[in-house]
Design an enzyme around this catalytic site. Sequence first.
Site: not given
Ligand code: DX5
Ligand code: ZN
Length: 219
Positions: A9, A34, A36, A38, A67, A69, A138, A176
Amino acid sequence: MKINKLAPSILSADYANFESELKKLEASGAEYAHIDVMDGHFVPNISFGAGVVASMRPHSKLVFDCHLMVTNPEQHIEEFARAGADIISIHVEATPHIHGALQKIRLAGVKPSVVINPGTPVESIQHILNLVDQVLVMTVNPGFGGQAFLPETMDKIRQLVQLREEKGLDFDIEVDGGIDDKTIHAAKEAGANVFVAGSYVFNGDVNERVQTLRAAIQD
Ligand code: DX5
Ligand code: ZN
């Protein structure tokens, strides 16, 4: 037997140097980047949007595993498809229109993936499993990197493996959150085959960490 894949990620990467961070991942043999996204609404943090994905696209051949969110993800699908997403993951908790939203992803030429938070049961997605190429379970509450892996989520992976078999489906199971050289074993054991890792990969030598994870999932 599903193929095991690593999905570092870039949430934990250096945001001023995404191009070189992606090159490092590619050189390490990771299959996915990956990504993320947000929105500060579905989760408290704001990370980056489709513009960043579009800027990264010409610099990498990695599979872009986006991903989202975000609340009402159906409003952003075309944008991420145009930006170069290969897989789009959307949360069942983020929209009242999960069925239509997953269809929309497929129509946009992207692989649909559905995500469930730690508190969300597998039953909430059992009627749309035929629409997806991937289910993301998750293993932390979404919003931040660097949180501790929740082992109680492993039961849901086992349940999904069973459902996949019963229904004759073929989706990947991605995990994840909190994945490192230790927790990855439990996730693999339970039946996951795509492993996201953010802080573990980027808080060290990227190549070395990817190789360590690779060795842990070797069949
Ligand atoms: C969390 C994200 C993850 C995050 C994982 O909300 O969806 O993809 O980057 O990070 P680690 O591996 O540090 O838990
Ligand atoms: Zn993620």
